[in-house]
Scaffold this motif. Structure first.
Motif, PDB file in Angstrom:
ATOM      1  N   SER A  69      -7.508 -36.073 -32.720  1.00 27.64           N
ATOM      2  CA  SER A  69      -6.608 -35.933 -31.698  1.00 27.64           C
ATOM      3  C   SER A  69      -6.742 -34.478 -31.186  1.00 27.64           C
ATOM      4  O   SER A  69      -6.894 -33.481 -32.013  1.00 27.64           O
ATOM      5  CB  SER A  69      -5.161 -36.236 -32.201  1.00 27.64           C
ATOM      6  N   LEU A  70      -6.361 -34.219 -30.025  1.00 32.33           N
ATOM      7  CA  LEU A  70      -6.269 -33.092 -29.414  1.00 32.33           C
ATOM      8  C   LEU A  70      -5.067 -32.222 -30.172  1.00 32.33           C
ATOM      9  O   LEU A  70      -4.044 -32.997 -30.677  1.00 32.33           O
ATOM     10  CB  LEU A  70      -5.793 -33.095 -27.934  1.00 32.33           C
ATOM     11  N   LYS A  71      -4.890 -30.824 -30.386  1.00 36.93           N
ATOM     12  CA  LYS A  71      -4.067 -30.168 -31.048  1.00 36.93           C
ATOM     13  C   LYS A  71      -3.021 -29.529 -30.294  1.00 36.93           C
ATOM     14  O   LYS A  71      -3.465 -29.356 -29.097  1.00 36.93           O
ATOM     15  CB  LYS A  71      -4.641 -29.515 -31.960  1.00 36.93           C
ATOM     16  N   LYS A 110      -0.728 -37.883 -23.709  1.00 37.62           N
ATOM     17  CA  LYS A 110      -1.391 -39.211 -22.683  1.00 37.62           C
ATOM     18  C   LYS A 110      -2.774 -39.380 -23.259  1.00 37.62           C
ATOM     19  O   LYS A 110      -3.210 -40.442 -23.473  1.00 37.62           O
ATOM     20  CB  LYS A 110      -1.398 -38.656 -21.312  1.00 37.62           C
ATOM     21  N   VAL A 111      -3.484 -38.273 -23.517  1.00 32.97           N
ATOM     22  CA  VAL A 111      -4.999 -38.430 -24.001  1.00 32.97           C
ATOM     23  C   VAL A 111      -5.052 -39.047 -25.252  1.00 32.97           C
ATOM     24  O   VAL A 111      -5.715 -39.944 -25.737  1.00 32.97           O
ATOM     25  CB  VAL A 111      -5.809 -37.055 -23.967  1.00 32.97           C
ATOM     26  N   ASN A 112      -4.278 -38.364 -26.139  1.00 37.68           N
ATOM     27  CA  ASN A 112      -4.190 -38.896 -27.481  1.00 37.68           C
ATOM     28  C   ASN A 112      -3.817 -40.299 -27.586  1.00 37.68           C
ATOM     29  O   ASN A 112      -4.576 -41.168 -28.411  1.00 37.68           O
ATOM     30  CB  ASN A 112      -3.536 -37.986 -28.338  1.00 37.68           C
ATOM     31  N   ASP A 172      -4.982 -38.468 -36.395  1.00 38.84           N
ATOM     32  CA  ASP A 172      -3.852 -37.599 -35.833  1.00 38.84           C
ATOM     33  C   ASP A 172      -3.491 -36.450 -36.402  1.00 38.84           C
ATOM     34  O   ASP A 172      -3.123 -36.499 -37.327  1.00 38.84           O
ATOM     35  CB  ASP A 172      -2.527 -38.525 -35.522  1.00 38.84           C
ATOM     36  N   VAL A 173      -4.133 -35.122 -35.662  1.00 40.04           N
ATOM     37  CA  VAL A 173      -3.804 -34.062 -36.464  1.00 40.04           C
ATOM     38  C   VAL A 173      -2.621 -33.245 -35.514  1.00 40.04           C
ATOM     39  O   VAL A 173      -1.937 -32.462 -35.869  1.00 40.04           O
ATOM     40  CB  VAL A 173      -5.001 -33.025 -36.528  1.00 40.04           C
ATOM     41  N   TYR A 174      -2.176 -33.674 -34.184  1.00 41.12           N
ATOM     42  CA  TYR A 174      -1.344 -33.361 -33.407  1.00 41.12           C
ATOM     43  C   TYR A 174       0.119 -33.260 -34.108  1.00 41.12           C
ATOM     44  O   TYR A 174       0.794 -32.197 -34.308  1.00 41.12           O
ATOM     45  CB  TYR A 174      -1.043 -34.130 -31.997  1.00 41.12           C
TER      46      TYR A 174
END
Length: 199
Positions: free
Chosen positions: A143-145, A159-161, A178-180
């Motif tokens: 995921s994006l951070k 939204k991307v994640n 999921d790192v977010y």
């Protein structure tokens, strides 16, 4: 014939100069990978990391996962179009058993016109290329951070994640990491101390 040969020789330096000055972004990184591979070819069926600088900077990844064969091919501040452009250079030749992708944050940061839907569509394109050429490989998206320097982009990142997680849930041999959430404190803000100086 001699005249044609003369013209070719005359134009060759200019052609070479033009080619050098018109290289696509990150081409030097790709050349470095190719040089490393020619010196010591990585083993097939390894775990491949590909994407942007969050992977590039993970120099000691093998120390965290001893016993696993890992190839790190993250490069620069790449975006998904860059990874797509070089997929035949930094993904497919290695015939990996697993591909971990971290990319998309730079896409959102590149322009106000790039939104979550664009990033998701780009990822799906990359995923399709990997799946078509490596049908047995396991593909994971990291995921994006929540980078503090890009706090204004967090709504789009979420939204991307969410969209990519949903997309991958419907695919075989695929998953979402999921790192977010793990990078948020109890107040829901990014943990400043885990990021580098550029935040």
């Amino acid at each position: 014939m001699k005249r044609s040969l003369f013209l070719i020789c005359l134009l060759l330096p200019f052609t070479t100069l033009f080619a050098q000055n018109s290289c696509p972004p990150f081409w030097n990184d790709i050349l470095r990978f190719k040089k490393e591979d020619s010196a010591s070819k990585p083993m097939e069926q390894s775990i491949l990391l590909v994407g942007s600088s969050s992977f590039t900077n993970w120099k000691d990844v093998s120390d965290y996962f001893p016993g696993y064969r890992i190839i790190n091919r993250g490069f620069g501040g790449s975006s998904l179009p860059d990874v797509i452009r070089y997929a035949y250079d930094v993904i497919l030749p290695y015939n990996p058993k697993q591909v971990l992708i971290y990319c998309g944050e730079n896409d959102l940061a590149s322009s106000d016109t790039v939104k979550a839907a664009h990033v998701v569509a780009r990822f799906e394109t990359l995923y399709g290329m990997i799946r078509q050429n490596l049908p047995q490989a396991v593909v994971h998206f990291v995921s994006l951070k929540p980078s503090p320097s890009r706090k204004h982009l967090m709504p789009e990142m979420k939204k991307v994640n969410s969209a990519i997680k949903t997309f991958l849930a419907g695919q075989k041999n695929a998953g979402f990491i999921d790192v977010y959430s793990a990078m948020l404190d109890k107040s829901g803000n990014a943990m400043e101390d885990i990021f580098l100086a550029d935040r």
